[in-house]
Design an enzyme around this catalytic site. Sequence first.
Site, PDB file in Angstrom:
ATOM      1  N   ASN A 195     -12.764  -3.017   2.583  1.00 13.21           N
ATOM      2  CA  ASN A 195     -13.668  -1.876   2.706  1.00 13.21           C
ATOM      3  C   ASN A 195     -14.706  -2.025   1.594  1.00 13.21           C
ATOM      4  O   ASN A 195     -14.355  -2.326   0.448  1.00 13.21           O
ATOM      5  CB  ASN A 195     -12.896  -0.566   2.548  1.00 13.21           C
ATOM      6  CG  ASN A 195     -11.921  -0.342   3.690  1.00 13.21           C
ATOM      7  OD1 ASN A 195     -12.183  -0.772   4.816  1.00 13.21           O
ATOM      8  ND2 ASN A 195     -10.812   0.298   3.411  1.00 13.21           N
TER       9      ASN A 195
ATOM     10  N   HIS B 270     -10.040  -5.546  -3.430  1.00 13.84           N
ATOM     11  CA  HIS B 270      -8.725  -5.745  -2.795  1.00 13.84           C
ATOM     12  C   HIS B 270      -8.900  -6.011  -1.316  1.00 13.84           C
ATOM     13  O   HIS B 270      -9.746  -5.427  -0.655  1.00 13.84           O
ATOM     14  CB  HIS B 270      -7.813  -4.537  -3.020  1.00 13.84           C
ATOM     15  CG  HIS B 270      -8.388  -3.232  -2.547  1.00 13.84           C
ATOM     16  ND1 HIS B 270      -9.295  -2.506  -3.291  1.00 13.84           N
ATOM     17  CD2 HIS B 270      -8.214  -2.549  -1.395  1.00 13.84           C
ATOM     18  CE1 HIS B 270      -9.629  -1.423  -2.623  1.00 13.84           C
ATOM     19  NE2 HIS B 270      -9.003  -1.416  -1.466  1.00 13.84           N
TER      20      HIS B 270
ATOM     21  N   GLN C 273     -14.335   2.470   1.268  1.00 15.91           N
ATOM     22  CA  GLN C 273     -13.699   2.091   0.005  1.00 15.91           C
ATOM     23  C   GLN C 273     -13.457   3.333  -0.854  1.00 15.91           C
ATOM     24  O   GLN C 273     -14.361   4.181  -0.999  1.00 15.91           O
ATOM     25  CB  GLN C 273     -14.577   1.084  -0.759  1.00 15.91           C
ATOM     26  CG  GLN C 273     -13.866   0.481  -1.970  1.00 15.91           C
ATOM     27  CD  GLN C 273     -14.677  -0.619  -2.667  1.00 15.91           C
ATOM     28  OE1 GLN C 273     -15.825  -0.901  -2.296  1.00 15.91           O
ATOM     29  NE2 GLN C 273     -14.076  -1.228  -3.668  1.00 15.91           N
TER      30      GLN C 273
ATOM     31  N   ASP D 171       0.853  -1.187   0.000  1.00 18.71           N
ATOM     32  CA  ASP D 171       0.000   0.000   0.000  1.00 18.71           C
ATOM     33  C   ASP D 171       0.892   1.241   0.000  1.00 18.71           C
ATOM     34  O   ASP D 171       1.872   1.319   0.726  1.00 18.71           O
ATOM     35  CB  ASP D 171      -0.914  -0.003   1.233  1.00 18.71           C
ATOM     36  CG  ASP D 171      -2.055   0.985   1.088  1.00 18.71           C
ATOM     37  OD1 ASP D 171      -3.219   0.545   0.982  1.00 18.71           O
ATOM     38  OD2 ASP D 171      -1.791   2.210   1.066  1.00 18.71           O
TER      39      ASP D 171
ATOM     40  N   HIS E 124      -7.000  -5.825   2.323  1.00 19.15           N
ATOM     41  CA  HIS E 124      -5.881  -5.216   3.052  1.00 19.15           C
ATOM     42  C   HIS E 124      -5.323  -6.242   4.032  1.00 19.15           C
ATOM     43  O   HIS E 124      -6.083  -6.919   4.727  1.00 19.15           O
ATOM     44  CB  HIS E 124      -6.357  -4.020   3.882  1.00 19.15           C
ATOM     45  CG  HIS E 124      -6.821  -2.845   3.091  1.00 19.15           C
ATOM     46  ND1 HIS E 124      -6.079  -1.692   2.940  1.00 19.15           N
ATOM     47  CD2 HIS E 124      -7.980  -2.619   2.417  1.00 19.15           C
ATOM     48  CE1 HIS E 124      -6.745  -0.821   2.217  1.00 19.15           C
ATOM     49  NE2 HIS E 124      -7.911  -1.351   1.891  1.00 19.15           N
TER      50      HIS E 124
END
Length: 108
Positions: free
Chosen positions: A88, A101, A95, A31, A103
């Site tokens: 999210n 995706h 989001q 990230d 995390h």
Amino acid sequence: MELSCQFCRIVNGETSTKFLHEDNNLVVFKDIHPQAPVHLLIVSKKHIRSINDLEDDDREIVAEIIMAAKLMAQRHGISKSGYRLFFNVERGGGQVIFHLHLHLIGGW
Ligand code: AMP
Ligand code: ZN
């Protein structure tokens, strides 16, 4: 592939983002704004907007994402100490990038 989607561009190799891992249905990269010492994103190759948009045929993708999370935690030495996994979902869920995706954060 959605032309306007940032993560589609990354998945397609159109950016300088380095992949830590690649599998049939996903890529993993760091990230850009880490919230923890280890903060990885496990990203489907297929453009799926969010968890809400998963279809029955996407089961293999979801399973692969979770298994990749386990593997990445092992490789980063945070399996034992522990880590968090989260999706999210939509704006109210935080989001910001509308491409599926997971995390993975840990290493505190
Ligand atoms: P979300 O809020 O779940 O949509 O999370 C999107 C995440 O993507 C955020 O944590 C961002 O820091 C991260 N992000 C955005 N652009 C990039 C990028 N080009 N490379 C890596 N991570 C990114
Ligand atoms: Zn996309």
